[in-house]
Structures are given as structure tokens and as C-alpha cells.
Design an enzyme around this catalytic site. Structure first.
Site, PDB file in Angstrom:
ATOM      1  N   GLY A 236      26.557 -19.038   1.822  1.00 11.67           N
ATOM      2  CA  GLY A 236      26.857 -20.340   1.131  1.00 11.67           C
ATOM      3  C   GLY A 236      27.471 -20.035  -0.049  1.00 11.67           C
ATOM      4  CB  ALA A 237      26.998 -21.552  -3.493  1.00 14.68           C
ATOM      5  CG  ASP A 266      33.596 -23.092  12.312  1.00 14.08           C
ATOM      6  OD1 ASP A 266      32.965 -22.512  12.588  1.00 14.08           O
ATOM      7  OD2 ASP A 266      33.735 -24.349  12.194  1.00 14.08           O
TER       8      ASP A 266
END
Length: 330
Positions: A236-237, A266
Site C-alpha cells: 500500500g502506501a 495490477d
């Protein structure tokens, strides 16, 4: 060439709100967008946008809206005709970048459909460098189908230039992911791309703890020990971790204004594959993956990044030392 399989294609529809989502309330949409989707289709869209050759494989009819979208975008594709149209995946996007997803299950595939898809992938394998098995499986498909495809596609085969062994990447979750690592599965992909939750699913570790890069790298290393060629774990971040038999690397995500997380994983996978085809070293493959994933997050709705959206210089990667393992050579 990269070949992507999307067993459960979708129309990805994003509704962008003008205010935070509140359950039970009436909202007004600032915009509504639709794109051909499903994880493999998303990978194909990013790879095609970069100018590299990609071919998307999917179960679909000629009048399928996903096929129409691929044709309009100029993306090569091959289909296996099936009964039923694509599912609709709805994303509700808020102004602060929060996204809520509601995914339909999709239409069942018959045994004959699976056999045709398998035969088509085997046919395409001789001309492909990577085959990507991506996304969920439709209802009724055996959960070990990806496992069987990995075993089939990993078999060396003849090509005009001699013996050719393409590489297979898998990006899935839940039961199909578990099946890949079941005892005696016999399937070891060349690359898997889990997020922290999926990495937790297959290692039995806490997903929140695996958001820490060092913990994610140690967990991914156990999968290398089980035969996987490389693990690209997106966090994620925080960024992403890459682990191979030669070592582990971490790349932090650059600062961005998050607008939508749709397609970020993706895009990261597509970036990794593009860098690999260009002959990049592991650290640079990871940097490119993070650059593409971050660029996707900065775009609205279901838009996916192209080369003009990528800031590779904003991403750096460094080695990680995995506990209880000798350091990899510099």
C-alpha cells in the site's frame, strides 16, 4: 510478449462522490466512468500503454463490453466463447482517496471452457516470455485451477529458437492462492504478487504486522524456500518489497495525493514485468513496480498509468537483510 489470463473479467465502474460516503444516505456523483476490467485486463492495459506487446486472454463473447473496450483500446486479445456476460465491479471513490469496492461473483465456467482456455494458453506459451494468471476465479471453477495451469505452463517446450520455458506470474487471493501452496501442489510460480493481506493468508502471519517491510520480506523469503522464483509484495502506501533467491529489497512509495487504489496492484505488477523484459536488475524492477503502482493511485477512478505518469527518479530501493539468512552478494 506478455500474455494475461483474466478468468473472471468485469466492467469496472467507478462512481466518484462529491462528499464522504455515509451509509443509508443519498449521494450525488461527481462523475461515473467505466473501463474493461479484471486484474489481467488491467495488466494488459498498462503494458499496452507502455508500447510493449501484450495479449489478453479471457472467456467472452464477441459482443461482450470488455471485448469492445479492448478492441477500442487497440489491445490484442483472444477469447473463448462462453455463456453469460461479464460481471460489474463497482467502486465508490471519495475525495480523500478512500475507495469502497463491490464486486459481483461472475458467471460460472464449464469444464469445457476451462479446457479451451488451457489449450489456448499452451498454444500461446511458445511465443510468450511471461504468462500472468490474474484475479479471482468464477463460481464453479476448481480452486486449484491456477495451480494446474502453473504446472502445465512451466513445462519446457520447443520453439523455433530451441527449448523455451516461459515464466508464469500469479496474482490471486483466498482459496486459489491457498491452493498454490497446498502440500504436494507441485506448482511454484516464477513470480507472485501478494499484498500484505494475501501474504498473511499464505504464511499464517498477521496482515497488519506484514505492512512492515522487514516482516514482509521475512515472510516472503519462506515462499522462496518453497520454490517460488520471486515475491513482489505490495504494501500500500508504504511501498513494496521484492524477495528472490539472491536477496531482498524495499522501495518506499513516493509522496502522492491518493485518488483511487483501483488497479494499483495490477499496475505495479505490469511495471515489474516491463522492467524485467527490459533486462533491469531486481532493485530497478522493484522501483518500476512502485512507480507504476503509485502513479495508478494518483489517478482518478479506473484510469491506469502510462509512461508519462511515471516518476521513476522519485523511487529508491535498498537492500534488506533477512534475519537468519546470510546477506546476498552486493
Amino acid at each position: 510478449m506478455i500474455v494475461t489470463l483474466t478468468a473472471n473479467p468485469s466492467v469496472d465502474r467507478t462512481v466518484t462522490l462529491t462528499e464522504p460516503l455515509r451509509r443509508g444516505q443519498v449521494h450525488r456523483a461527481a462523475s461515473v466512468t467505466s473501463h474493461p476490467g479484471g486484474k489481467g485486463v488491467n495488466v494488459a492495459r498498462v503494458v499496452s500503454g507502455s508500447g510493449a506487446r501484450v495479449l489478453a486472454v479471457l472467456p467472452a463473447t464477441e459482443d461482450d463490453p470488455v471485448v469492445h473496450g479492448l478492441r477500442t483500446a487497440g489491445i490484442e486479445f483472444r477469447t473463448v466463447p462462453v455463456v453469460g456476460g461479464p460481471r460489474v465491479n463497482l467502486t465508490i471513490a471519495e475525495t480523500d482517496g478512500t475507495t469502497t469496492k463491490i464486486n459481483e461473483p461472475g458467471h460460472p465456467l464449464r469444464a469445457g471452457d476451462l479446457a479451451e482456455l488451457t489449450a489456448l494458453l499452451v498454444e500461446l506459451a511458445a511465443g510468450a516470455e511471461w504468462i500472468v494468471l490474474s484475479g479471482s476465479l468464477p463460481p464453479g471453477v476448481p480452486v486449484d485451477w491456477y495451480c494446474r495451469l502453473v504446472a502445465t505452463l512451466s513445462t519446457p517446450r520447443s520453439s523455433p529458437n530451441g527449448t523455451h520455458r516461459l515464466r508464469v506470474a500469479v496474482d490471486t487471493s483466498d482459496a486459489p492462492l491457498h491452493a498454490l501452496f497446498a502440500e504436494h501442489s507441485g506448482a511454484a510460480p516464477d513470480l507472485i504478487k501478494p499484498n500484505s493481506a494475501e501474504l498473511g493468508q499464505i504464511t499464517g502471519l498477521d496482515a497488519v504486522a506484514l505492512e512492515d517491510p522487514a516482516a514482509a520480506a521475512e515472510a516472503a523469503a519462506t515462499l522462496i524456500d518453497r520454490g517460488v522464483g520471486a515475491v513482489l509484495a505490495t504494501l500500500g502506501a508504504a511501498g513494496a518489497v521484492l524477495v528472490t533467491a539472491d536477496g531482498a529489497w524495499f522501495a518506499a512509495a513516493p509522496p502522492i495525493r491518493a485518488r483511487s487504489t483501483v488497479g494499483a496492484g495490477d499496475s505495479a505488477l505490469a511495471g515489474y514485468l516491463l522492467a524485467d523484459l527490459a533486462g533491469a536488475a531486481p532493485a530497478d524492477r522493484l522501483r518500476t513496480a512502485v512507480a507504476y503502482g503509485s502513479a495508478a493511485t494518483a489517478l482518478p477512478g479506473t484510469e491506469l498509468p502510462g509512461p508519462a505518469d511515471i516518476s521513476l527518479d522519485a523511487v529508491t530501493a535498498h537492500r534488506l537483510v533477512i534475519v537468519d539468512r546470510p546477506p546476498a552478494p552486493a
